[in-house]
Design a protein around this motif. Structure first.
Motif, PDB file in Angstrom:
ATOM      1  N   LEU A  11      58.277  12.433  25.069  1.00 39.06           N
ATOM      2  CA  LEU A  11      58.562  13.861  24.940  1.00 39.06           C
ATOM      3  C   LEU A  11      57.310  14.691  25.198  1.00 39.06           C
ATOM      4  O   LEU A  11      57.359  15.721  25.882  1.00 39.06           O
ATOM      5  N   GLY A  12      56.171  14.239  24.667  1.00 38.21           N
ATOM      6  CA  GLY A  12      54.914  14.946  24.906  1.00 38.21           C
ATOM      7  C   GLY A  12      54.522  14.947  26.377  1.00 38.21           C
ATOM      8  O   GLY A  12      54.093  15.983  26.917  1.00 38.21           O
ATOM      9  N   LEU A  13      54.673  13.808  27.040  1.00 40.06           N
ATOM     10  CA  LEU A  13      54.364  13.734  28.472  1.00 40.06           C
ATOM     11  C   LEU A  13      55.310  14.602  29.294  1.00 40.06           C
ATOM     12  O   LEU A  13      54.899  15.229  30.275  1.00 40.06           O
ATOM     13  N   THR A  14      56.587  14.647  28.889  1.00 45.03           N
ATOM     14  CA  THR A  14      57.552  15.484  29.601  1.00 45.03           C
ATOM     15  C   THR A  14      57.204  16.959  29.469  1.00 45.03           C
ATOM     16  O   THR A  14      57.263  17.719  30.454  1.00 45.03           O
ATOM     17  N   LEU A  15      56.836  17.385  28.272  1.00 42.07           N
ATOM     18  CA  LEU A  15      56.441  18.779  28.060  1.00 42.07           C
ATOM     19  C   LEU A  15      55.176  19.121  28.834  1.00 42.07           C
ATOM     20  O   LEU A  15      55.068  20.198  29.437  1.00 42.07           O
ATOM     21  N   ALA A  53      63.115  20.271  44.673  1.00 44.72           N
ATOM     22  CA  ALA A  53      63.164  19.082  43.829  1.00 44.72           C
ATOM     23  C   ALA A  53      62.451  19.314  42.504  1.00 44.72           C
ATOM     24  O   ALA A  53      62.918  18.870  41.446  1.00 44.72           O
ATOM     25  N   THR A  54      61.328  20.040  42.554  1.00 37.52           N
ATOM     26  CA  THR A  54      60.591  20.338  41.330  1.00 37.52           C
ATOM     27  C   THR A  54      61.408  21.204  40.394  1.00 37.52           C
ATOM     28  O   THR A  54      61.448  20.971  39.180  1.00 37.52           O
ATOM     29  N   LYS A  55      62.089  22.212  40.941  1.00 39.35           N
ATOM     30  CA  LYS A  55      62.925  23.079  40.113  1.00 39.35           C
ATOM     31  C   LYS A  55      64.096  22.304  39.513  1.00 39.35           C
ATOM     32  O   LYS A  55      64.492  22.558  38.365  1.00 39.35           O
ATOM     33  N   THR A  56      64.641  21.356  40.267  1.00 39.12           N
ATOM     34  CA  THR A  56      65.722  20.521  39.736  1.00 39.12           C
ATOM     35  C   THR A  56      65.235  19.679  38.568  1.00 39.12           C
ATOM     36  O   THR A  56      65.896  19.578  37.528  1.00 39.12           O
ATOM     37  N   ILE A  57      64.058  19.071  38.732  1.00 37.96           N
ATOM     38  CA  ILE A  57      63.494  18.246  37.668  1.00 37.96           C
ATOM     39  C   ILE A  57      63.122  19.088  36.454  1.00 37.96           C
ATOM     40  O   ILE A  57      63.286  18.666  35.301  1.00 37.96           O
ATOM     41  N   LEU A  58      62.636  20.311  36.694  1.00 32.83           N
ATOM     42  CA  LEU A  58      62.348  21.215  35.582  1.00 32.83           C
ATOM     43  C   LEU A  58      63.615  21.563  34.809  1.00 32.83           C
ATOM     44  O   LEU A  58      63.624  21.589  33.569  1.00 32.83           O
ATOM     45  N   LEU A  59      64.689  21.829  35.541  1.00 31.34           N
ATOM     46  CA  LEU A  59      65.963  22.136  34.890  1.00 31.34           C
ATOM     47  C   LEU A  59      66.464  20.943  34.095  1.00 31.34           C
ATOM     48  O   LEU A  59      66.930  21.082  32.949  1.00 31.34           O
ATOM     49  N   LEU A  60      66.361  19.758  34.692  1.00 36.81           N
ATOM     50  CA  LEU A  60      66.812  18.546  34.020  1.00 36.81           C
ATOM     51  C   LEU A  60      65.953  18.270  32.789  1.00 36.81           C
ATOM     52  O   LEU A  60      66.469  17.930  31.717  1.00 36.81           O
ATOM     53  N   TYR A 113      65.778  20.304  25.164  1.00 35.66           N
ATOM     54  CA  TYR A 113      66.593  21.131  24.265  1.00 35.66           C
ATOM     55  C   TYR A 113      67.560  20.260  23.451  1.00 35.66           C
ATOM     56  O   TYR A 113      67.611  20.359  22.211  1.00 35.66           O
ATOM     57  N   PHE A 114      68.312  19.398  24.137  1.00 36.42           N
ATOM     58  CA  PHE A 114      69.283  18.571  23.422  1.00 36.42           C
ATOM     59  C   PHE A 114      68.596  17.509  22.575  1.00 36.42           C
ATOM     60  O   PHE A 114      69.120  17.118  21.522  1.00 36.42           O
ATOM     61  N   TYR A 115      67.434  17.033  23.007  1.00 33.95           N
ATOM     62  CA  TYR A 115      66.718  16.026  22.217  1.00 33.95           C
ATOM     63  C   TYR A 115      66.231  16.619  20.903  1.00 33.95           C
ATOM     64  O   TYR A 115      66.362  15.988  19.838  1.00 33.95           O
ATOM     65  N   ILE A 116      65.671  17.821  20.949  1.00 36.00           N
ATOM     66  CA  ILE A 116      65.198  18.470  19.723  1.00 36.00           C
ATOM     67  C   ILE A 116      66.374  18.763  18.791  1.00 36.00           C
ATOM     68  O   ILE A 116      66.307  18.531  17.573  1.00 36.00           O
ATOM     69  N   LEU A 117      67.471  19.249  19.361  1.00 42.24           N
ATOM     70  CA  LEU A 117      68.657  19.532  18.551  1.00 42.24           C
ATOM     71  C   LEU A 117      69.208  18.251  17.929  1.00 42.24           C
ATOM     72  O   LEU A 117      69.588  18.231  16.743  1.00 42.24           O
ATOM     73  N   SER A 118      69.237  17.178  18.717  1.00 45.34           N
ATOM     74  CA  SER A 118      69.712  15.902  18.188  1.00 45.34           C
ATOM     75  C   SER A 118      68.782  15.358  17.114  1.00 45.34           C
ATOM     76  O   SER A 118      69.236  14.787  16.111  1.00 45.34           O
ATOM     77  N   SER A 119      67.472  15.543  17.285  1.00 44.57           N
ATOM     78  CA  SER A 119      66.504  15.063  16.295  1.00 44.57           C
ATOM     79  C   SER A 119      66.671  15.784  14.963  1.00 44.57           C
ATOM     80  O   SER A 119      66.509  15.180  13.889  1.00 44.57           O
ATOM     81  N   ILE A 120      66.988  17.070  15.012  1.00 43.83           N
ATOM     82  CA  ILE A 120      67.221  17.832  13.776  1.00 43.83           C
ATOM     83  C   ILE A 120      68.382  17.234  12.988  1.00 43.83           C
ATOM     84  O   ILE A 120      68.294  17.038  11.761  1.00 43.83           O
ATOM     85  N   PHE A 121      69.459  16.909  13.681  1.00 44.26           N
ATOM     86  CA  PHE A 121      70.616  16.330  12.994  1.00 44.26           C
ATOM     87  C   PHE A 121      70.341  14.894  12.557  1.00 44.26           C
ATOM     88  O   PHE A 121      70.886  14.444  11.540  1.00 44.26           O
ATOM     89  N   GLN A 122      69.497  14.177  13.297  1.00 45.36           N
ATOM     90  CA  GLN A 122      69.118  12.836  12.865  1.00 45.36           C
ATOM     91  C   GLN A 122      68.325  12.889  11.566  1.00 45.36           C
ATOM     92  O   GLN A 122      68.479  12.034  10.683  1.00 45.36           O
ATOM     93  N   CYS A 181      75.536  15.039  24.627  1.00 47.73           N
ATOM     94  CA  CYS A 181      75.590  16.225  25.497  1.00 47.73           C
ATOM     95  C   CYS A 181      74.763  16.028  26.772  1.00 47.73           C
ATOM     96  O   CYS A 181      75.249  16.319  27.869  1.00 47.73           O
ATOM     97  N   PHE A 182      73.532  15.553  26.632  1.00 43.28           N
ATOM     98  CA  PHE A 182      72.691  15.401  27.828  1.00 43.28           C
ATOM     99  C   PHE A 182      73.244  14.363  28.800  1.00 43.28           C
ATOM    100  O   PHE A 182      73.306  14.635  30.009  1.00 43.28           O
ATOM    101  N   PRO A 183      73.646  13.149  28.357  1.00 35.18           N
ATOM    102  CA  PRO A 183      74.241  12.203  29.312  1.00 35.18           C
ATOM    103  C   PRO A 183      75.477  12.749  30.004  1.00 35.18           C
ATOM    104  O   PRO A 183      75.782  12.346  31.132  1.00 35.18           O
TER     105      PRO A 183
END
Length: 309
Positions: A193-197, A232-239, A245-254, A277-279
Motif C-alpha cells: 500500500l505504501g509503495l502504491t501511494l 496508460a498512466t492515467k488508467t493505472i492511476l484510476l485503478l 479507497y476500497f482497501y482502506i474502507l475494507s480495513s476499517i471494517f476488518q 467491490c474492487f475485484p
C-alpha cells in the motif's frame, strides 16, 4: 431480518456474477489479442495476474457466501473451508501485490531520462515475470498459517470464541498470538500500500511536469493528444486510487470485526461486500480505458451485426 438477509444475499450474488463475468471476459480479450498477434504492453502481463487473482477472490468468497446466506448448501468439511479461505487470502494478496507492481513499473516506464529511475527502464521488464512469481510464492507462504484458525460449521472442535462467516468460522486465539498473526499478515499489505501511494504520487508529479512542458509548445492541437504512455498512466492511476479507497474502507471494517469477540452476521456480510467491490469493479475500469480491448469489442459487435444481416 429475513428481508435484510435476502437483500445482502442478492448484493453478494450480483457482485459475484458480475465480477466473474467481467474478469473472465477481460481475460479472454487479452488471450485473443495475444493469439492474434496484437502487441500488448509490458504491464498487460501484470494485469492478467490481477484478473486471475480477482477471479480467485470472487470464486472462493462470493460463491460460498452466497450459498450460505440463501441456505442452499453448506461446506461440511474442515478441509473445504480451509482451502477456500486459503485461496481467497492468496488471491487477495496477489491482487494487492499486482497493483503495487503495476504502479511501480509504470513509474519507471514514464520517468524522464534525467531521472535516477531511467537506468531501470531496460532492466525492469526483464524482472517482471520473476516479480509476479515471487508475489504468488510470498502470499502462499504468508497465508499458510491462516487455515489453522478456520473450522467448518460442523466441526467437533470446542471453540469458545469464534467469528461466524456463514459457511465457516474462525476461532479466536489469545491476544498475543492473534496480534503476531495479524502483524505477519498486514506487513506485506502495508508495504504494498505504501509503495502504491508513493508510485501514484510520483506518476501525478511526472504528468504535471509533462503538462507544464507541453504548454510551452506552440502546436497545442498536436500536443494536446495524450500519448499511449500518458493514457496508460492515467488508467493505472484510476485503478490504483480505486484500489486504495476500497482497501482502506475494507480495513476499517476488518478492524471493527477484530474489536468484537462475536460480531453480528450483518457486520461480517457488509465486510465481505466491501472486500469484493474492487475485484468486481476493476475489470470494467480496465475495459473502459483500454483502447485495444475497446477495438476488440467493436470488432465483435461489427461481426455480430454482419452475421445478423
Amino acid at each position: 431480518m429475513a428481508g435484510s438477509l435476502f437483500i445482502i444475499g442478492m448484493i453478494i450474488l450480483t457482485q459475484t456474477v458480475v465480477g466473474i463475468l467481467g474478469n473472465f471476459s477481460l481475460l479472454c480479450s487479452y488471450i485473443i489479442l495475444h493469439v492474434t498477434g496484437y502487441r500488448l504492453r509490458s504491464t498487460d502481463l501484470i494485469l492478467k495476474h490481477l484478473i486471475v487473482a480477482n477471479s480467485l477472490v470472487l470464486l472462493c468468497k462470493g460463491v460460498p457466501q452466497t450459498m450460505a446466506v440463501f441456505g442452499w448448501k453448506h461446506i461440511r468439511s474442515d478441509f473445504g473451508c480451509k482451502l477456500l479461505f486459503f485461496l481467497h487470502r492468496v488471491g487477495r494478496g496477489v491482487s494487492i501485490g499486482s497493483i503495487c507492481l503495476l504502479s511501480v513499473f509504470q513509474v519507471i516506464t514514464i520517468s524522464p531520462r534525467s531521472s535516477r529511475w531511467a537506468v531501470l527502464k531496460v532492466t525492469a521488464p526483464k524482472y517482471m515475470v520473476l516479480s509476479l512469481f515471487l508475489c504468488w510464492i510470498l502470499q502462499v507462504l504468508v497465508n499458510v498459517i491462516f487455515p489453522f484458525h478456520i473450522t467448518g460449521k460442523w466441526s467437533d472442535k470446542n471453540i469458545t470464541k469464534e467469528i461466524d462467516f456463514g459457511y465457516c468460522s474462525s476461532g479466536l486465539t489469545d491476544k498475543t498470538q492473534h496480534a503476531l498473526h495479524a502483524a505477519l499478515l498486514l506487513f506485506p499489505d502495508v508495504l504494498c500500500l505504501g509503495l502504491t501511494l508513493w508510485a501514484g504520487s510520483s506518476m501525478v508529479l511526472i504528468l504535471y511536469r509533462h503538462k507544464q512542458q507541453v504548454q510551452h509548445i506552440r502546436r497545442t492541437d498536436a500536443s494536446s493528444r495524450s500519448s499511449p504512455e500518458s493514457r496508460a498512466t492515467k488508467t493505472i492511476l484510476l485503478l490504483g486510487s480505486t484500489f486504495v479507497y476500497f482497501y482502506i474502507l475494507s480495513s476499517i471494517f476488518q478492524v471493527l470485526l477484530a474489536l468484537f469477540d462475536q460480531p453480528s452476521r450483518f457486520l461480517v456480510d457488509i465486510t465481505i461486500i466491501i472486500a469484493a467491490c474492487f475485484p468486481t469493479v476493476s475489470p470494467f475500469l480496465l475495459m473502459s480505458q483500454n483502447s485495444s480491448v475497446q477495438r476488440l469489442y467493436l470488432a465483435w459487435i461489427r461481426n455480430a451485426k454482419s452475421l445478423l444481416l
